[in-house]
Design a protein around this motif. Structure first.
Motif, PDB file in Angstrom:
ATOM      1  N   PHE A  43    -120.020 -20.089 -81.850  1.00  0.00           N
ATOM      2  CA  PHE A  43    -119.103 -18.967 -81.692  1.00  0.00           C
ATOM      3  C   PHE A  43    -119.623 -18.092 -80.552  1.00  0.00           C
ATOM      4  N   TRP A  44    -118.702 -17.406 -79.857  1.00  0.00           N
ATOM      5  CA  TRP A  44    -119.158 -16.396 -78.901  1.00  0.00           C
ATOM      6  C   TRP A  44    -118.152 -15.264 -78.842  1.00  0.00           C
ATOM      7  N   LEU A  45    -118.617 -14.089 -78.399  1.00  0.00           N
ATOM      8  CA  LEU A  45    -117.815 -12.866 -78.435  1.00  0.00           C
ATOM      9  C   LEU A  45    -117.664 -12.302 -77.029  1.00  0.00           C
ATOM     10  N   ARG A  46    -116.392 -12.084 -76.631  1.00  0.00           N
ATOM     11  CA  ARG A  46    -116.093 -11.429 -75.355  1.00  0.00           C
ATOM     12  C   ARG A  46    -115.289 -10.170 -75.624  1.00  0.00           C
ATOM     13  N   ASP A  47    -115.713  -9.060 -75.041  1.00  0.00           N
ATOM     14  CA  ASP A  47    -115.002  -7.798 -75.183  1.00  0.00           C
ATOM     15  C   ASP A  47    -114.600  -7.306 -73.801  1.00  0.00           C
ATOM     16  N   ASP A  48    -113.325  -6.966 -73.623  1.00  0.00           N
ATOM     17  CA  ASP A  48    -112.781  -6.645 -72.308  1.00  0.00           C
ATOM     18  C   ASP A  48    -112.632  -5.144 -72.056  1.00  0.00           C
ATOM     19  N   ASP A  49    -112.606  -4.805 -70.752  1.00  0.00           N
ATOM     20  CA  ASP A  49    -112.225  -3.483 -70.237  1.00  0.00           C
ATOM     21  C   ASP A  49    -113.318  -2.431 -70.315  1.00  0.00           C
ATOM     22  N   ALA A  50    -114.577  -2.835 -70.375  1.00  0.00           N
ATOM     23  CA  ALA A  50    -115.653  -1.852 -70.378  1.00  0.00           C
ATOM     24  C   ALA A  50    -115.756  -1.176 -69.012  1.00  0.00           C
ATOM     25  N   VAL A  51    -116.042   0.114 -69.019  1.00  0.00           N
ATOM     26  CA  VAL A  51    -116.211   0.894 -67.797  1.00  0.00           C
ATOM     27  C   VAL A  51    -117.410   1.833 -67.918  1.00  0.00           C
ATOM     28  N   GLU A  52    -117.502   2.530 -69.042  1.00  0.00           N
ATOM     29  CA  GLU A  52    -118.514   3.558 -69.216  1.00  0.00           C
ATOM     30  C   GLU A  52    -118.878   3.672 -70.697  1.00  0.00           C
ATOM     31  N   PRO A  53    -119.977   4.352 -70.994  1.00  0.00           N
ATOM     32  CA  PRO A  53    -120.317   4.570 -72.405  1.00  0.00           C
ATOM     33  C   PRO A  53    -119.252   5.425 -73.090  1.00  0.00           C
ATOM     34  N   THR A  54    -118.843   5.001 -74.259  1.00  0.00           N
ATOM     35  CA  THR A  54    -117.878   5.733 -75.080  1.00  0.00           C
ATOM     36  C   THR A  54    -118.287   5.587 -76.542  1.00  0.00           C
ATOM     37  N   PRO A  55    -117.764   6.411 -77.432  1.00  0.00           N
ATOM     38  CA  PRO A  55    -118.061   6.220 -78.856  1.00  0.00           C
ATOM     39  C   PRO A  55    -117.672   4.823 -79.349  1.00  0.00           C
ATOM     40  N   ALA A  56    -116.560   4.291 -78.849  1.00  0.00           N
ATOM     41  CA  ALA A  56    -116.142   2.952 -79.277  1.00  0.00           C
ATOM     42  C   ALA A  56    -117.136   1.898 -78.805  1.00  0.00           C
ATOM     43  N   LEU A  57    -117.623   2.031 -77.581  1.00  0.00           N
ATOM     44  CA  LEU A  57    -118.614   1.078 -77.102  1.00  0.00           C
ATOM     45  C   LEU A  57    -119.900   1.195 -77.904  1.00  0.00           C
ATOM     46  N   GLU A  58    -120.312   2.415 -78.212  1.00  0.00           N
ATOM     47  CA  GLU A  58    -121.507   2.603 -79.032  1.00  0.00           C
ATOM     48  C   GLU A  58    -121.362   1.890 -80.371  1.00  0.00           C
ATOM     49  N   THR A 102    -116.248 -24.403 -77.917  1.00  0.00           N
ATOM     50  CA  THR A 102    -116.718 -23.286 -78.713  1.00  0.00           C
ATOM     51  C   THR A 102    -115.534 -22.568 -79.333  1.00  0.00           C
ATOM     52  N   LEU A 103    -115.838 -21.602 -80.179  1.00  0.00           N
ATOM     53  CA  LEU A 103    -114.825 -20.690 -80.690  1.00  0.00           C
ATOM     54  C   LEU A 103    -115.100 -19.336 -80.044  1.00  0.00           C
ATOM     55  N   GLY A 104    -114.219 -18.910 -79.160  1.00  0.00           N
ATOM     56  CA  GLY A 104    -114.369 -17.634 -78.483  1.00  0.00           C
ATOM     57  C   GLY A 104    -113.498 -16.572 -79.126  1.00  0.00           C
ATOM     58  N   LEU A 105    -114.116 -15.459 -79.520  1.00  0.00           N
ATOM     59  CA  LEU A 105    -113.396 -14.344 -80.138  1.00  0.00           C
ATOM     60  C   LEU A 105    -113.221 -13.245 -79.097  1.00  0.00           C
ATOM     61  N   LEU A 106    -112.003 -12.719 -78.976  1.00  0.00           N
ATOM     62  CA  LEU A 106    -111.677 -11.713 -77.978  1.00  0.00           C
ATOM     63  C   LEU A 106    -111.427 -10.365 -78.635  1.00  0.00           C
ATOM     64  N   THR A 107    -112.109  -9.324 -78.124  1.00  0.00           N
ATOM     65  CA  THR A 107    -111.926  -7.965 -78.627  1.00  0.00           C
ATOM     66  C   THR A 107    -111.725  -7.005 -77.452  1.00  0.00           C
ATOM     67  N   HIS A 108    -111.245  -5.804 -77.765  1.00  0.00           N
ATOM     68  CA  HIS A 108    -111.044  -4.736 -76.777  1.00  0.00           C
ATOM     69  C   HIS A 108    -111.476  -3.421 -77.430  1.00  0.00           C
ATOM     70  N   HIS A 109    -112.747  -3.071 -77.292  1.00  0.00           N
ATOM     71  CA  HIS A 109    -113.316  -1.980 -78.086  1.00  0.00           C
ATOM     72  C   HIS A 109    -112.572  -0.652 -77.929  1.00  0.00           C
ATOM     73  N   LEU A 110    -111.987  -0.412 -76.757  1.00  0.00           N
ATOM     74  CA  LEU A 110    -111.367   0.894 -76.504  1.00  0.00           C
ATOM     75  C   LEU A 110    -110.114   1.138 -77.338  1.00  0.00           C
ATOM     76  N   VAL A 111    -109.500   0.073 -77.857  1.00  0.00           N
ATOM     77  CA  VAL A 111    -108.255   0.248 -78.610  1.00  0.00           C
ATOM     78  C   VAL A 111    -108.364  -0.217 -80.059  1.00  0.00           C
ATOM     79  N   HIS A 112    -109.566  -0.472 -80.534  1.00  0.00           N
ATOM     80  CA  HIS A 112    -109.718  -0.917 -81.920  1.00  0.00           C
ATOM     81  C   HIS A 112    -109.328   0.165 -82.908  1.00  0.00           C
ATOM     82  N   ASP A 113    -108.613  -0.254 -83.936  1.00  0.00           N
ATOM     83  CA  ASP A 113    -108.403   0.633 -85.075  1.00  0.00           C
ATOM     84  C   ASP A 113    -109.399   0.245 -86.163  1.00  0.00           C
ATOM     85  N   GLU A 114    -109.338   0.936 -87.294  1.00  0.00           N
ATOM     86  CA  GLU A 114    -110.309   0.656 -88.357  1.00  0.00           C
ATOM     87  C   GLU A 114    -110.174  -0.754 -88.897  1.00  0.00           C
ATOM     88  N   ALA A 115    -108.971  -1.322 -88.835  1.00  0.00           N
ATOM     89  CA  ALA A 115    -108.785  -2.689 -89.313  1.00  0.00           C
ATOM     90  C   ALA A 115    -109.631  -3.674 -88.514  1.00  0.00           C
TER      91      ALA A 115
END
Length: 251
Positions: A25-40, A205-218
């Motif tokens: 498995f591997w994890l890719r998260d898109d659209d990072a630019v700067e430190p944010t609470p979501a990135l933390e 592989t199994l690649g999982l895609l996330t976008h930390h800046l728009v995640h909700d609690e789900a």
């Protein structure tokens, strides 16, 4: 969230364990630019479960702040997320930064600029992989990517022979066309199990895609539960993108 929702994935992994096999498995998260609470939150979550993270960083809008924040985050790698994540497609077409709407030499020059900028900022943390914004790129550009230092491509969907090695993502946690929040756990578990069966039939592989800046609690709840169930499962290996490339002889 119930245990039953996870059964398709966990049942598939248990079958792999019985066969003496392990899936990557591997994890890719898109659209990072700067430190944010979501990135933390993402950095803490992945570090707590020892899950390597490939961050697709937008070169035009990032800088020293992100580079400094990632210095102690040994489990994080950086990839090239286009140049500015700007849409050049006309109204009515799907969004693209790397389409055929501009001269190819202009597009390639912007990508090279982005690659150089991220290498200056992140040094060896940069993995020379292009993640096209919106997972779209003009196929005619792909054969030229190696000439600017990019060694692989990562989009969404099945890997195809497009003139450059591909390590793609296959399951997206976001419901982009509906709630624009996290997708149903049961649906995601089914998709992950289906991808594992595809991997078993060939390679990959199994690649999982996330976008930390728009995640909700789900989404955060899903990721926590997924890592709890898989990070130490004997039939699952969460791998760094650079490790996957090295194992394929890329680089």
């Amino acid at each position: 969230m119930t245990g039953d929702a996870w059964q398709p994935l966990m049942g598939e992994l248990d079958r792999w364990r019985q066969a003496g096999r392990a899936a990557t498995f591997w994890l890719r998260d898109d659209d990072a630019v700067e430190p944010t609470p979501a990135l933390e939150r993402l950095l803490a979550l992945t570090a707590n479960h020892s899950v390597p993270l490939a961050l697709a960083v937008i070169p035009a809008f990032t800088g020293e702040a992100l580079a400094e924040r990632l210095l102690p985050a040994r489990h994080v790698e950086v990839t090239v997320h286009g140049w500015s994540h700007e849409n050049f497609a006309p109204a009515g077409e799907k969004k693209q930064e790397l389409g055929a709407h501009r001269p190819a030499d202009h597009v390639l020059a912007s990508l090279e600029q982005g690659f150089v900028r991220l290498r200056q900022l992140h040094g060896p943390r940069l993995t020379p992989v292009l993640v096209p914004p919106w997972n779209r790129i003009d196929p005619a550009l792909i054969p030229s990517l190696g000439g600017i230092g990019l060694q692989a491509l990562s989009v969404f969907g099945p890997e195809k022979d497009r003139g450059l090695p591909a390590v793609n993502t296959h399951v997206d946690v976001m419901d982009w066309h509906g709630t624009r929040g996290g997708r149903d756990t049961g649906t995601l578990a089914l998709e992950m199990a289906a991808r594992l069966r595809q991997v078993e039939a060939g390679e990959g592989t199994l690649g999982l895609l996330t976008h930390h800046l728009v995640h909700d609690e789900a989404v955060w709840t899903f990721l926590e539960a997924l890592f709890v169930r898989t990070a130490r499962h004997p039939a699952c290996r969460w791998a760094a993108l650079s490790t996957i490339l090295a194992e394929r002889g890329i680089g």
